[in-house]
Scaffold this active site. Structure first.
Site, PDB file in Angstrom:
ATOM      1  N   SER A  51       0.191  -1.314   0.133  1.00  0.00           N
ATOM      2  CA  SER A  51       0.002  -0.044   0.075  1.00  0.00           C
ATOM      3  C   SER A  51       1.278   1.245   0.373  1.00  0.00           C
ATOM      4  O   SER A  51       0.722   2.588  -0.712  1.00  0.00           O
ATOM      5  CB  SER A  51      -1.082  -0.139   1.110  1.00  0.00           C
ATOM      6  OG  SER A  51      -1.811  -1.551   1.295  1.00  0.00           O
ATOM      7  N   ARG A  55       1.358   4.378  -3.095  1.00  0.00           N
ATOM      8  CA  ARG A  55       1.235   5.534  -2.763  1.00  0.00           C
ATOM      9  C   ARG A  55       2.431   6.715  -2.525  1.00  0.00           C
ATOM     10  O   ARG A  55       2.399   7.402  -3.370  1.00  0.00           O
ATOM     11  CB  ARG A  55       0.303   6.162  -1.664  1.00  0.00           C
ATOM     12  CG  ARG A  55      -1.293   5.047  -1.139  1.00  0.00           C
ATOM     13  CD  ARG A  55      -1.264   5.031   0.303  1.00  0.00           C
ATOM     14  NE  ARG A  55      -2.613   4.157  -0.057  1.00  0.00           N
ATOM     15  CZ  ARG A  55      -3.184   3.569   0.191  1.00  0.00           C
ATOM     16  NH1 ARG A  55      -2.134   2.263  -0.503  1.00  0.00           N
ATOM     17  NH2 ARG A  55      -4.817   3.052   0.394  1.00  0.00           N
ATOM     18  N   SER A 194     -13.658   0.959   2.769  1.00  0.00           N
ATOM     19  CA  SER A 194     -12.271   0.685   1.543  1.00  0.00           C
ATOM     20  C   SER A 194     -11.494   2.139   1.467  1.00  0.00           C
ATOM     21  O   SER A 194     -11.614   2.932   0.905  1.00  0.00           O
ATOM     22  CB  SER A 194     -13.213   0.661   0.351  1.00  0.00           C
ATOM     23  OG  SER A 194     -12.335   0.794  -0.848  1.00  0.00           O
ATOM     24  N   GLN A 196      -9.090   2.013  -0.808  1.00  0.00           N
ATOM     25  CA  GLN A 196      -8.580   2.192  -1.948  1.00  0.00           C
ATOM     26  C   GLN A 196      -9.998   3.563  -2.184  1.00  0.00           C
ATOM     27  O   GLN A 196      -9.687   4.059  -3.433  1.00  0.00           O
ATOM     28  CB  GLN A 196      -9.344   1.136  -3.010  1.00  0.00           C
ATOM     29  CG  GLN A 196      -7.776   0.114  -2.693  1.00  0.00           C
ATOM     30  CD  GLN A 196      -7.909  -0.886  -3.436  1.00  0.00           C
ATOM     31  OE1 GLN A 196      -8.970  -0.969  -4.570  1.00  0.00           O
ATOM     32  NE2 GLN A 196      -6.682  -1.633  -3.225  1.00  0.00           N
ATOM     33  N   ASP A 342      -6.866  -8.110   4.047  1.00  0.00           N
ATOM     34  CA  ASP A 342      -6.141  -9.084   3.925  1.00  0.00           C
ATOM     35  C   ASP A 342      -5.437  -9.768   4.187  1.00  0.00           C
ATOM     36  O   ASP A 342      -5.061 -11.168   3.993  1.00  0.00           O
ATOM     37  CB  ASP A 342      -5.052  -8.073   2.827  1.00  0.00           C
ATOM     38  CG  ASP A 342      -5.288  -6.812   2.141  1.00  0.00           C
ATOM     39  OD1 ASP A 342      -6.346  -7.160   1.432  1.00  0.00           O
ATOM     40  OD2 ASP A 342      -4.494  -6.263   1.892  1.00  0.00           O
ATOM     41  N   LYS A 369     -12.109  -9.939  -4.317  1.00  0.00           N
ATOM     42  CA  LYS A 369     -11.127  -9.406  -4.226  1.00  0.00           C
ATOM     43  C   LYS A 369     -10.133  -9.633  -5.093  1.00  0.00           C
ATOM     44  O   LYS A 369     -11.289 -10.213  -6.209  1.00  0.00           O
ATOM     45  CB  LYS A 369     -10.631 -10.135  -3.361  1.00  0.00           C
ATOM     46  CG  LYS A 369     -10.657  -9.091  -1.423  1.00  0.00           C
ATOM     47  CD  LYS A 369     -10.314  -7.911  -2.066  1.00  0.00           C
ATOM     48  CE  LYS A 369     -10.558  -6.764  -0.357  1.00  0.00           C
ATOM     49  NZ  LYS A 369     -10.215  -5.368  -0.336  1.00  0.00           N
ATOM     50  N   ARG A 373     -12.638 -14.230  -2.604  1.00  0.00           N
ATOM     51  CA  ARG A 373     -12.235 -15.253  -1.563  1.00  0.00           C
ATOM     52  C   ARG A 373     -12.879 -15.866  -0.516  1.00  0.00           C
ATOM     53  O   ARG A 373     -12.300 -16.771  -0.652  1.00  0.00           O
ATOM     54  CB  ARG A 373     -10.986 -14.559  -1.023  1.00  0.00           C
ATOM     55  CG  ARG A 373     -10.125 -13.942  -1.076  1.00  0.00           C
ATOM     56  CD  ARG A 373      -9.153 -13.042  -0.542  1.00  0.00           C
ATOM     57  NE  ARG A 373      -7.435 -12.760  -2.060  1.00  0.00           N
ATOM     58  CZ  ARG A 373      -7.356 -11.662  -0.826  1.00  0.00           C
ATOM     59  NH1 ARG A 373      -7.533 -11.289  -0.724  1.00  0.00           N
ATOM     60  NH2 ARG A 373      -5.759 -11.313  -1.966  1.00  0.00           N
ATOM     61  N   ARG A 415      -2.880 -14.229  -1.980  1.00  0.00           N
ATOM     62  CA  ARG A 415      -2.701 -14.251  -0.971  1.00  0.00           C
ATOM     63  C   ARG A 415      -3.309 -16.030  -0.591  1.00  0.00           C
ATOM     64  O   ARG A 415      -3.495 -16.632   0.567  1.00  0.00           O
ATOM     65  CB  ARG A 415      -4.239 -13.287  -0.112  1.00  0.00           C
ATOM     66  CG  ARG A 415      -3.723 -11.939  -0.064  1.00  0.00           C
ATOM     67  CD  ARG A 415      -3.860 -11.333   1.125  1.00  0.00           C
ATOM     68  NE  ARG A 415      -3.862  -9.364   0.556  1.00  0.00           N
ATOM     69  CZ  ARG A 415      -2.492  -8.931   0.359  1.00  0.00           C
ATOM     70  NH1 ARG A 415      -0.932  -9.344   1.137  1.00  0.00           N
ATOM     71  NH2 ARG A 415      -2.507  -7.721   0.225  1.00  0.00           N
TER      72      ARG A 415
HETATM   73  C1  S3P Z   1      -5.661  -1.116  -0.285  1.00  0.00           C
HETATM   74  C2  S3P Z   1      -6.789  -1.344   0.291  1.00  0.00           C
HETATM   75  C3  S3P Z   1      -7.389  -3.067   0.398  1.00  0.00           C
HETATM   76  C4  S3P Z   1      -6.871  -3.873   0.381  1.00  0.00           C
HETATM   77  C5  S3P Z   1      -5.452  -4.529  -0.408  1.00  0.00           C
HETATM   78  C6  S3P Z   1      -5.041  -2.712  -0.344  1.00  0.00           C
HETATM   79  C7  S3P Z   1      -5.184  -0.395  -0.457  1.00  0.00           C
HETATM   80  O1  S3P Z   1      -9.115  -3.211  -0.427  1.00  0.00           O
HETATM   81  O2  S3P Z   1      -7.426  -5.219   0.128  1.00  0.00           O
HETATM   82  O3  S3P Z   1      -4.648  -4.334  -0.369  1.00  0.00           O
HETATM   83  O4  S3P Z   1      -4.030  -0.418  -0.395  1.00  0.00           O
HETATM   84  O5  S3P Z   1      -5.558   0.421  -0.491  1.00  0.00           O
HETATM   85  P1  S3P Z   1     -10.118  -2.145  -0.264  1.00  0.00           P
HETATM   86  O6  S3P Z   1      -9.683  -1.060  -0.401  1.00  0.00           O
HETATM   87  O7  S3P Z   1     -10.512  -2.898  -1.342  1.00  0.00           O
HETATM   88  O8  S3P Z   1     -10.532  -3.358   1.184  1.00  0.00           O
END
Ligand code: S3P
Length: 455
Positions: A51, A55, A194, A196, A342, A369, A373, A415
């Protein structure tokens, strides 16, 4: 999440038709089949946080001048982000182990000459959509088979309200075309918790220089907010409302990416399932929004501790020390799920080796995912001999100490591959994984790291 007396209640009754949880399916000491498990030892590391790497590369791409990212994840997902940023005019040195990534950023992206292929990476796609919404040109995004089936309207819906024009051909997923430009402020109730989605909106706020107010169903990982604050943007979170104001300015930076706690979770789990010994995983990111799995592990009776915590770059970092443990069941409430999203595959595999029945409540997000999953965990646990079920949106796993034998279908999901590789170690088990190499999406060198735990 509080210390959670509710976390580990024994399910009151068997609610899965056809499964008898009242019988004593688990008897760790009495099993006549148990092959000796290995001893683990030593000090280990994991690759950089996925993550934070995504970024860092994106922020650096829009910071005019040269930024330097050390310890970056060099996996396929990280390379997907680097390659799409290059197509948007950013100069980025090769993303490879052992060398810093140098990023020559510009204040604005330039129109891409080709389609932006995001590989397997949902984070690349969704965060980038936010940034592209604030750029006055058209871009087309696509991905691999897994990524093309994942929902994007949860992001593009709100970006359209801000003023971006999105054409997804009438279906919720990639490929899609986005035309950005000048944006309106956003005040929006997020449909799901979320990071993301949240980050996509915040990055649209940065690129479009507009205010963003998000009503969050639950809090999620906050790496984007931490970075934004560093650059002088106002980001305040109170009572489930996140407020962003475009008060800052991106500037070149140096960042050392900590080890990925989601990758460390696999090594920690392998140590917990070992016959004896203790391992230390050093330099792991321990941002509280990422360490929910430690709380679940402790509630299961795992001996796992944090050591040497410090906060060098706005993100807490420390060592995880994990020791071979006897595990009890987990009953994980819905509110804990966003913090362990995760880690559910590996926690479910640990539950397969715990005494009694574990339940992960309201895990419907697992369906969207890298694979479905929820369905894959159930079918694969069953394929190797574990009793498991999806009951509505809950995942239920019954622990056993019998040797586990069978073939796991990963659907290319990293995973799933890593969770079952850990489960297959020792105890006389023989688990065959159809595509072990897909671990490289987030954890290059995973197989060697797992083997290297033996002491
Ligand atoms: C992530 C957010 C999560 C996670 C992904 C990485 C991120 O997803 O499952 O592996 O870096 O913001 P979601 O926002 O869909 O939950």
């Amino acid at each position: 999440m509080g210390a959670g007396a509710r976390l580990f209640t024994t399910p009151e009754k068997d609610t899965i038709p056809g499964l008898d949880f009242t019988s004593d399916v688990f008897s760790r000491s009495a099993s006549p089949y148990m092959a000796p498990r290995e001893r683990v030892a030593g000090s280990h590391t994991v690759p950089g946080d996925k993550s934070i790497t995504h970024r860092a590369l994106m922020f650096a791409a829009l910071a005019p001048g040269e930024s330097r990212v050390t310890g970056a994840l060099t996996s396929l997902d990280a390379r997907s982000t680097a390659s799409v940023l290059r197509l948007l005019g950013t100069r980025i040195s090769p993303v490879r182990p052992g060398s810093a990534v140098r990023v020559q950023g510009n204040r604005r992206f330039s129109p891409p000459p080709t389609v932006l292929h995001c590989g397997n990476s949902g984070t690349t796609t969704r965060l980038l959509l936010g940034l592209l919404a604030g750029h006055p040109f058209q871009a087309t995004l696509t991905g691999d088979r897994s990524l093309r089936r994942r929902p994007m309207r949860r992001v593009t819906g709100a970006l359209s309200r801000m003023g971006a024009v999105v054409d997804d051909g009438g279906r919720d997923g990639l490929p899609l075309r986005i035309t950005g430009g000048s944006l309106n402020r956003l005040d929006w109730q997020m449909p799901v918790a979320s990071a993301q989605i949240k980050s996509a909106m915040l990055l649209a706020g940065v690129a479009g220089e507009v205010e963003v107010v998000l009503h969050e169903p639950a809090s999620t990982r906050d790496h984007t907010e931490r970075l934004l604050r560093h650059f002088g943007f106002e980001v305040a979170s109170r009572d489930g409302i996140l407020r962003f104001a475009p008060t800052g300015r991106l500037a070149p930076f140096e960042l050392a990416v900590p080890g990925d706690p989601s990758s460390a979770a696999f090594l920690v789990a392998a140590a917990l399932l070992a016959g004896s010994g203790e391992i230390r995983v050093t330099g792991v990111g321990l941002n509280p929004s990422r360490t929910g799995f430690l709380e679940i592990l402790r509630q299961m009776g795992a001996e796992v501790t944090i050591d040497g915590m410090h906060t060098p770059f706005g993100e807490p970092v420390g060592d995880l020390v994990a020791r071979a443990s006897s595990l009890g069941p987990a009953d994980v409430p819905p509110e804990a799920i966003p913090g362990i999203i995760d880690e559910i595959p590996i926690l479910a595999c640990l539950a397969a080796r715990a005494s009694g029945t574990s339940r992960f409540r309201s895990v419907e997000e697992l369906r969207v995912k890298e694979s479905d999953r929820l369905a894959l965990m159930v079918s694969n646990l069953r394929a190797v001999g574990v009793t498991a079920a999806a009951e509505g949106d809950d995942l239920v796993v019954v622990g056993t100490d019998a040797p586990l034998v069978g073939r796991v279908i990963t659907s290319g999901d990293h995973r799933i591959a890593m969770a079952f590789a850990v489960l297959g170690k020792g105890g006389g088990s023989q688990i065959d994984i159809d595509d072990p190499g897909c671990a490289a999406v987030s954890f290059p060198g995973f197989a060697a790291a797992l083997e290297g735990l033996a002491g």
